[in-house]
Write an enzyme that holds these catalytic residues in place. Structure first.
Site, PDB file in Angstrom:
ATOM      1  N   HIS A  79       0.818  -1.206   0.000  1.00  0.00           N
ATOM      2  CA  HIS A  79       0.000   0.000   0.000  1.00  0.00           C
ATOM      3  C   HIS A  79       0.860   1.268   0.000  1.00  0.00           C
ATOM      4  O   HIS A  79       0.336   2.378   0.083  1.00  0.00           O
ATOM      5  CB  HIS A  79      -0.920  -0.032   1.226  1.00  0.00           C
ATOM      6  CG  HIS A  79      -2.105   0.860   1.149  1.00  0.00           C
ATOM      7  ND1 HIS A  79      -2.422   1.760   2.132  1.00  0.00           N
ATOM      8  CD2 HIS A  79      -3.071   1.006   0.198  1.00  0.00           C
ATOM      9  CE1 HIS A  79      -3.527   2.406   1.816  1.00  0.00           C
ATOM     10  NE2 HIS A  79      -3.946   1.975   0.644  1.00  0.00           N
ATOM     11  N   HIS A 129      -9.441  10.629   1.926  1.00  0.00           N
ATOM     12  CA  HIS A 129      -8.426   9.619   1.662  1.00  0.00           C
ATOM     13  C   HIS A 129      -7.115   9.928   2.383  1.00  0.00           C
ATOM     14  O   HIS A 129      -6.213   9.094   2.429  1.00  0.00           O
ATOM     15  CB  HIS A 129      -8.174   9.489   0.160  1.00  0.00           C
ATOM     16  CG  HIS A 129      -7.439   8.241  -0.234  1.00  0.00           C
ATOM     17  ND1 HIS A 129      -6.087   8.220  -0.515  1.00  0.00           N
ATOM     18  CD2 HIS A 129      -7.867   6.967  -0.370  1.00  0.00           C
ATOM     19  CE1 HIS A 129      -5.715   6.987  -0.813  1.00  0.00           C
ATOM     20  NE2 HIS A 129      -6.777   6.205  -0.732  1.00  0.00           N
ATOM     21  N   LYS A 183       3.279   4.503  -0.919  1.00  0.00           N
ATOM     22  CA  LYS A 183       3.276   5.525  -1.966  1.00  0.00           C
ATOM     23  C   LYS A 183       4.488   6.421  -1.779  1.00  0.00           C
ATOM     24  O   LYS A 183       4.616   7.111  -0.751  1.00  0.00           O
ATOM     25  CB  LYS A 183       2.016   6.392  -1.904  1.00  0.00           C
ATOM     26  CG  LYS A 183       0.727   5.672  -2.277  1.00  0.00           C
ATOM     27  CD  LYS A 183      -0.087   5.346  -1.089  1.00  0.00           C
ATOM     28  CE  LYS A 183      -1.429   4.749  -1.503  1.00  0.00           C
ATOM     29  NZ  LYS A 183      -2.188   4.250  -0.358  1.00  0.00           N
ATOM     30  N   ASP A 193       0.282  17.022  19.866  1.00  0.00           N
ATOM     31  CA  ASP A 193       0.726  18.162  20.669  1.00  0.00           C
ATOM     32  C   ASP A 193       1.204  19.332  19.807  1.00  0.00           C
ATOM     33  O   ASP A 193       2.109  20.090  20.205  1.00  0.00           O
ATOM     34  CB  ASP A 193       1.828  17.736  21.643  1.00  0.00           C
ATOM     35  CG  ASP A 193       1.301  16.831  22.747  1.00  0.00           C
ATOM     36  OD1 ASP A 193       0.086  16.858  23.007  1.00  0.00           O
ATOM     37  OD2 ASP A 193       2.105  16.083  23.338  1.00  0.00           O
ATOM     38  N   ASP A 215      16.618  11.494  -8.030  1.00  0.00           N
ATOM     39  CA  ASP A 215      18.066  11.665  -7.835  1.00  0.00           C
ATOM     40  C   ASP A 215      18.493  11.503  -6.377  1.00  0.00           C
ATOM     41  O   ASP A 215      19.468  12.126  -5.944  1.00  0.00           O
ATOM     42  CB  ASP A 215      18.522  13.035  -8.359  1.00  0.00           C
ATOM     43  CG  ASP A 215      18.634  13.081  -9.878  1.00  0.00           C
ATOM     44  OD1 ASP A 215      18.673  11.997 -10.489  1.00  0.00           O
ATOM     45  OD2 ASP A 215      18.682  14.178 -10.447  1.00  0.00           O
ATOM     46  N   LYS A 255      -4.364  10.366   5.236  1.00  0.00           N
ATOM     47  CA  LYS A 255      -4.049   9.698   6.492  1.00  0.00           C
ATOM     48  C   LYS A 255      -3.013  10.562   7.204  1.00  0.00           C
ATOM     49  O   LYS A 255      -1.870  10.699   6.748  1.00  0.00           O
ATOM     50  CB  LYS A 255      -3.474   8.304   6.253  1.00  0.00           C
ATOM     51  CG  LYS A 255      -4.333   7.409   5.317  1.00  0.00           C
ATOM     52  CD  LYS A 255      -3.762   7.391   3.941  1.00  0.00           C
ATOM     53  CE  LYS A 255      -4.331   6.308   3.045  1.00  0.00           C
ATOM     54  NZ  LYS A 255      -5.752   6.289   2.854  1.00  0.00           N
TER      55      LYS A 255
END
Length: 513
Positions: free
Chosen positions: A170, A410, A172, A417, A177, A412
């Site tokens: 999952h 979508h 991404k 704090d 470079d 996350k």
């Protein structure tokens, strides 16, 4: 007798099929490679060095809250890379944004840039020829992670290879470079970059970063790239039919023709305008501070369950909270143990604010059917629970990370704090914790933390339903220009969607969500 015989034959056939379909496909060739250190004259190296000299030992980062900015950043990295581009994604659609990026990657490969593209095989249905042809370029290397077998139906394999095909990568990430990286929640597809016109827009977040932490992103990529579960396209799918050079040139011509013919597409026009604004008005200004890569091991998808190392790190961070936690998870299924953990956090005085999808905004009703069981327990413990309005942002002239009209959460993210900020691919649900591999980045930067927390709270107040209990019953409320609106059942959810969620709630599928 014939019926019994046929039954035996059927059973033996099914047993044979189950045996043939079991186990992970493994790479047969050696084919290991590592990230490359770019030459000193690489444009990204020079640009980064000028910035880093004023912030020794620190990392620079910028939130990509707008979908167009997120696509522009990827296209600019592809255009600026001199030696290498490494990309790792769960989904890669061959739509408008996917075609733009494919065109940019091919141009980079033509310049001599080594391109490594690692894709989970979940969304490659009907894309085998496309991937085969792309991989013909001598500078383009494509691997499929935990690929489905091509001799059997994918849908059948979700049953016959249960526990193998159902576990996915999952992650991404994109690295240019070994100098600049983008990590977050976005896959490659129009719905993630504010380009979708006939589908729900996903509100999402990425972060662009440079500095020492980028090498950690590259190392995490190498770990997955070199794992036996990552199989080269040519090895798993075979060579494409016809002449390779002609097929590749035809694909390149098709992409160029598509690009030329869509110069005046409304999204292309908006993208160019946004790019000028992004580059010329300082919207890509960086924050500076500490940064850490949090990632699972590719071995997590093996049949031996393994709790996510990333989740353990996030759990430790949550447990250290003293004042306030803002948790954003589109698929939120805390389970009994997670609920007790969050209850304890709230009961010791930490302000705990959670934003997730409503029944109307979620794209996976089964997840909502499991999540809804924990709402009352969390509210009774003092947790502040919010659900995204499916019509959040409708009529807005400027898109935000929540999209524009019909939206689904979508992103996350986590702010602890007002100092620690996490963004990545991991949801707060059993699938992220136990089955899929996940990746994210944690930053420690009080200015960004405070700014992000305030931004989240504004988004929540303007775009989400606040849940509460009245005489033991759930209520949803929103402040509008016409006063406070209160609902006694899941707002904007159709009767069919409510029925769907009710039926799914009886199924023992929570650990698979």
């Amino acid at each position: 007798m014939l019926r019994i015989c046929n039954s035996k034959i059927l059973c033996l056939t099914l047993v044979g099929l189950l045996s043939a379909c079991s186990g992970h496909a493994l790479r047969q060739s050696a084919g290991n490679s590592q990230y490359l250190e770019p030459p000193a004259d690489a444009p990204l190296v020079q640009a980064s060095a000028q910035l880093l000299q004023h912030h020794p030992g620190q990392n620079g980062f910028s939130l990509l809250t707008d979908g167009r900015d997120a696509l522009i950043a990827r296209l600019l990295l592809a255009a600026s890379a001199k030696q290498s581009l490494d990309l790792q994604y769960y989904l890669y659609h061959d739509d408008l944004s996917g075609s733009l990026l494919a065109w940019a990657l091919l141009n980079a490969a033509d310049r001599g840039v080594r391109v490594r593209l690692l894709l989970d095989d979940m969304a490659s249905r009907n894309k085998d020829d496309y991937l085969r042809i792309l991989a013909l370029h001598p500078n383009v290397n494509i691997r499929l992670f935990n690929p489905f077998r091509r001799e059997y139906s994918r849908d059948l394999q979700l049953l016959t290879r249960y526990g193998v095909s159902t576990r996915r990568m999952h992650n991404k990430a994109m690295v240019a470079d070994n100098c600049v990286a983008i990590v977050g929640g976005r896959n490659i597809g129009d719905e993630y970059f504010d380009a979708a016109t006939d589908a729900v827009v996903f509100g999402d977040l990425d972060v662009l970063t440079l500095g020492p932490v980028v090498s950690d992103v590259s190392q995490a990529f190498d770990t997955f790239w070199n794992h036996p579960f990552s199989i080269p396209v040519a090895e798993h799918l075979g060579e494409p039919a016809g002449t390779g050079h002609e097929s590749l040139q035809r694909l390149r011509d098709q992409l160029q023709l598509w690009l030329d013919s869509n110069q005046q597409h409304p999204y292309a026009v908006a993208l160019r305008g946004r790019a000028d604004q992004w580059l010329n008005t300082g919207q890509n200004a960086l924050f500076w501070g500490q940064a850490y890569v949090l990632t699972d091991s590719p071995q997590k998808i093996s049949q031996t369950p393994e709790v996510s190392p990333l989740m353990l790190s996030v759990g430790g961070l949550l447990n250290s909270a003293q004042r306030r936690v803002i948790l954003i998870s589109p698929y939120f299924v805390p389970g009994e143990e997670g609920t007790r953990f969050l209850q304890a956090l709230a009961q010791r005085g930490v302000e705990l604010i959670i934003l997730t999808n409503s029944l109307a905004s979620t794209d996976v009703p089964a997840v909502h059917s499991a999540y809804k069981k924990y709402r009352q327990s969390l509210l009774k413990a003092g947790v502040q629970l919010y659900e995204l309005d499916a019509k959040a942002g409708k009529g807005a002239t400027e898109r935000s990370w929540l999209g524009s009209s019909s939206v689904s959460l979508h992103a996350k993210a986590l702010v602890v704090d007002d100092e620690f900020f996490y963004v990545g691919s991991m949801n707060f649900d059993p699938r992220s914790v136990l089955q899929n591999t996940e990746m994210g980045m944690l930053f420690r930067q009080p200015i960004l933390g405070k700014m992000t927390a305030n931004g989240f709270m504004q988004v929540i107040s303007e775009n989400a339903w606040m849940l509460s209990l009245q005489n033991g019953e759930l209520r949803w409320s929103r402040n509008t220009l016409n006063g406070t609106v209160v609902r006694e059942q899941d707002p904007r959810a159709s009767v069919w969607r409510r029925l769907q969620s009710w039926v799914l709630g009886f199924l023992p599928i929570e650990t698979e969500l």
